[in-house]
Design an enzyme around this catalytic site. Structure first.
Site, PDB file in Angstrom:
ATOM      1  N   HIS A  48       0.857  -1.190   0.000  1.00  0.00           N
ATOM      2  CA  HIS A  48       0.000   0.000   0.000  1.00  0.00           C
ATOM      3  C   HIS A  48       0.890   1.235   0.000  1.00  0.00           C
ATOM      4  O   HIS A  48       2.018   1.195   0.496  1.00  0.00           O
ATOM      5  CB  HIS A  48      -0.954   0.019   1.202  1.00  0.00           C
ATOM      6  CG  HIS A  48      -0.270   0.121   2.542  1.00  0.00           C
ATOM      7  ND1 HIS A  48       0.085   1.322   3.115  1.00  0.00           N
ATOM      8  CD2 HIS A  48       0.137  -0.833   3.424  1.00  0.00           C
ATOM      9  CE1 HIS A  48       0.661   1.108   4.289  1.00  0.00           C
ATOM     10  NE2 HIS A  48       0.719  -0.201   4.496  1.00  0.00           N
TER      11      HIS A  48
ATOM     12  N   ASP B  35       6.763   2.044   6.555  1.00  0.00           N
ATOM     13  CA  ASP B  35       5.391   1.518   6.376  1.00  0.00           C
ATOM     14  C   ASP B  35       4.669   2.366   5.336  1.00  0.00           C
ATOM     15  O   ASP B  35       4.033   3.334   5.684  1.00  0.00           O
ATOM     16  CB  ASP B  35       4.673   1.534   7.716  1.00  0.00           C
ATOM     17  CG  ASP B  35       3.321   0.859   7.649  1.00  0.00           C
ATOM     18  OD1 ASP B  35       2.987   0.262   6.616  1.00  0.00           O
ATOM     19  OD2 ASP B  35       2.574   0.946   8.647  1.00  0.00           O
TER      20      ASP B  35
ATOM     21  N   GLU C 179      -4.920   1.196   3.233  1.00  0.00           N
ATOM     22  CA  GLU C 179      -4.650   0.140   4.223  1.00  0.00           C
ATOM     23  C   GLU C 179      -4.672   0.701   5.636  1.00  0.00           C
ATOM     24  O   GLU C 179      -5.140   0.067   6.566  1.00  0.00           O
ATOM     25  CB  GLU C 179      -3.290  -0.516   3.941  1.00  0.00           C
ATOM     26  CG  GLU C 179      -3.063  -1.829   4.679  1.00  0.00           C
ATOM     27  CD  GLU C 179      -2.516  -1.679   6.092  1.00  0.00           C
ATOM     28  OE1 GLU C 179      -2.614  -2.649   6.866  1.00  0.00           O
ATOM     29  OE2 GLU C 179      -1.999  -0.596   6.442  1.00  0.00           O
ATOM     30  N   GLU C 180      -4.162   1.935   5.776  1.00  0.00           N
ATOM     31  CA  GLU C 180      -4.012   2.493   7.126  1.00  0.00           C
ATOM     32  C   GLU C 180      -5.351   2.866   7.764  1.00  0.00           C
ATOM     33  O   GLU C 180      -5.409   3.134   8.965  1.00  0.00           O
ATOM     34  CB  GLU C 180      -3.091   3.718   7.096  1.00  0.00           C
ATOM     35  CG  GLU C 180      -1.654   3.408   6.654  1.00  0.00           C
ATOM     36  CD  GLU C 180      -0.878   2.541   7.650  1.00  0.00           C
ATOM     37  OE1 GLU C 180      -1.448   2.145   8.682  1.00  0.00           O
ATOM     38  OE2 GLU C 180       0.300   2.256   7.371  1.00  0.00           O
TER      39      GLU C 180
ATOM     40  N   GLU D  29       4.617  -5.654   3.844  1.00  0.00           N
ATOM     41  CA  GLU D  29       4.621  -4.829   5.055  1.00  0.00           C
ATOM     42  C   GLU D  29       5.975  -4.995   5.735  1.00  0.00           C
ATOM     43  O   GLU D  29       6.663  -5.996   5.524  1.00  0.00           O
ATOM     44  CB  GLU D  29       3.517  -5.299   6.017  1.00  0.00           C
ATOM     45  CG  GLU D  29       2.115  -4.963   5.565  1.00  0.00           C
ATOM     46  CD  GLU D  29       1.714  -3.518   5.830  1.00  0.00           C
ATOM     47  OE1 GLU D  29       2.493  -2.797   6.485  1.00  0.00           O
ATOM     48  OE2 GLU D  29       0.640  -3.114   5.372  1.00  0.00           O
TER      49      GLU D  29
ATOM     50  N   HIS E 283       4.836   4.541  11.991  1.00  0.00           N
ATOM     51  CA  HIS E 283       3.748   5.435  12.418  1.00  0.00           C
ATOM     52  C   HIS E 283       4.218   6.551  13.350  1.00  0.00           C
ATOM     53  O   HIS E 283       3.410   7.238  13.950  1.00  0.00           O
ATOM     54  CB  HIS E 283       2.595   4.672  13.102  1.00  0.00           C
ATOM     55  CG  HIS E 283       1.862   3.735  12.181  1.00  0.00           C
ATOM     56  ND1 HIS E 283       0.624   3.198  12.490  1.00  0.00           N
ATOM     57  CD2 HIS E 283       2.166   3.243  10.968  1.00  0.00           C
ATOM     58  CE1 HIS E 283       0.223   2.422  11.508  1.00  0.00           C
ATOM     59  NE2 HIS E 283       1.147   2.416  10.561  1.00  0.00           N
TER      60      HIS E 283
HETATM   61 ZN   LIG Z   1       1.484  -0.848   6.313  1.00  0.00          ZN
END
Ligand SMILES: [Zn+2]
Length: 378
Positions: free
Chosen positions: A84, A113, A147-148, A172, A353
């Site tokens: 993603h 990510d 996706e998030e 991922e 994140h």
């Molecule tokens: Zn991810």
């Protein structure tokens, strides 16, 4: 094709990997930002087309378009590479935390990510070809845009593509210790509404039916559905009730976050929450929500795919760790359909994140060689 060749070509690809990663990180793509998404998809499409992929996009309205790239083959084991491009970082994060390479660390919003996972997919195919090999069968790279935020706009497409392939490699990031992800917990959200009867708290409280007291009972009873020995967590997270300090509350709302190791646990917890029986007959309870991501269980197919990764890795003298993790990914959807799925094949690094998000480049290039080896073998 030997793993030594793949390893050498992967590390020779370091400048190209870093250049592509930088280009992807410099286009900010928080989920739902159609402008950044459009620029990223256009750029990545050009890169993939130059490598011989046939690229198409699937239009989405509320989020960015999905990119689908294919390398055709008449037969053989087909592989879906799943990635993603959306990130959790709001616009402007890049100005505060710009792209930078410091020794073996490459950092920037969304680098780990999972823009490095996207770059790893591109490089893995180049590496395979540089070693004189081709994918073992038809290869599809699916790069989604939400996706998030739970993949609400891409789940159907992910499932449709998964069913057309023999196996799914999810790019991922690996666990922070480098472990591959053999399984992931499922995720469910429930929202309970409570409808009671208002009354003056001083003059006639007994004529009311308190949504708040019922909510409190429900929160305790539902929390007790957790089973730590199995890894099932049930966490009441948000509660609201009442509107004035002298009124028996006639309305309340409770949200519950649930993480599930198996479908059996999903069914047990869901049935119990839906079957919640109020203690106060004057309060009505209704339940919304359910399982968003089914658990990715360590199925036979997933274990077989891990065994294949271990074979490739041990041929080079590496050991591959694996584990079951709490957070969900799009691999949960494909594994739940019974398609062999292995996750965590993207970048190694840390701080996903957060502002400290970074990629460890050398270890990630090792992982690229592993992905190339998997894609090249039936
Ligand atoms: Zn991810």
């Amino acid at each position: 094709m030997t793993i030594a060749d793949l390893h050498r070509h992967a590390h020779e690809g370091r400048p190209a990997f870093l250049a592509l990663l930088e280009e992807l990180v410099r286009i900010e793509t928080p989920t739902g930002d159609r402008d950044g998404a459009g620029r990223l998809v256009a750029h990545l499409s050009r890169v993939l087309e130059a490598d011989g992929w046939s690229v198409s996009t699937v239009a989405r309205e509320a989020v960015g378009d999905v990119l689908v790239a294919r390398l055709a083959a008449p037969s053989g084991t087909s592989t879906l590479l799943l990635a993603h491009y959306d990130t959790v970082h709001p616009l402007g994060t890049l100005a505060r935390h710009p792209w930078r390479v410091d020794g073996d660390r490459a950092a920037g919003p969304g680098a780990l990510d999972m823009k490095a996972g996207v770059a790893a997919a591109v490089l893995a195919v180049r590496v395979l070809r540089a070693a004189g090999a081709e994918p073992a069968g038809p290869l599809t790279l699916l790069v989604t845009s939400d996706e998030e935020t739970g993949s609400h706009h891409s789940r159907a497409l992910i499932e449709e593509e998964a069913l057309r392939h023999d196996r799914v490699l999810v790019l991922e990031p690996s666990r922070d210790d480098g472990a591959l992800k053999l399984g992931r917990k499922g995720v469910a959200d429930f929202h309970l509404g409570f409808e009671g009867r208002a009354a003056h708290a001083g003059l006639a409280p007994e004529t009311g039916a308190s949504a708040l007291i019922e909510l409190a009972h429900a929160a305790l009873e539902i929390a007790s559905l957790a089973d730590t020995s199995l890894g099932t967590t049930v966490s009441p997270t948000v509660a609201r009730a009442g509107h004035a300090t002298n009124v028996i509350p006639d309305a309340g709302r409770l949200s519950v976050d649930v993480r599930l190791p198996t479908m059996a646990e999903a069914e047990r917890v869901e049935a119990a929450i839906r079957g919640y029986a109020p203690r106060d007959a004057g309060v009505r309870v209704h339940v919304e929500g359910g399982v968003n991501r089914p658990p990715m269980e360590a199925t036979l197919g997933n274990r077989a795919l891990l065994a294949r990764a271990e074979e490739v890795a041990t041929a080079w003298g590496w050991s591959v760790q694996s584990g079951i993790v709490g957070g969900g990914s799009d691999g949960n959807f494909t594994s739940a359909l019974g398609i062999a799925t292995l996750d965590g094949l993207g970048a190694l690094g840390g701080g996903a994140h957060t502002a400290g998000e970074h990629v460890l480049v050398s270890a990630t290039l090792d992982r690229v060689a592993l992905v190339a080896g998997l894609v090249g073998q039936p």
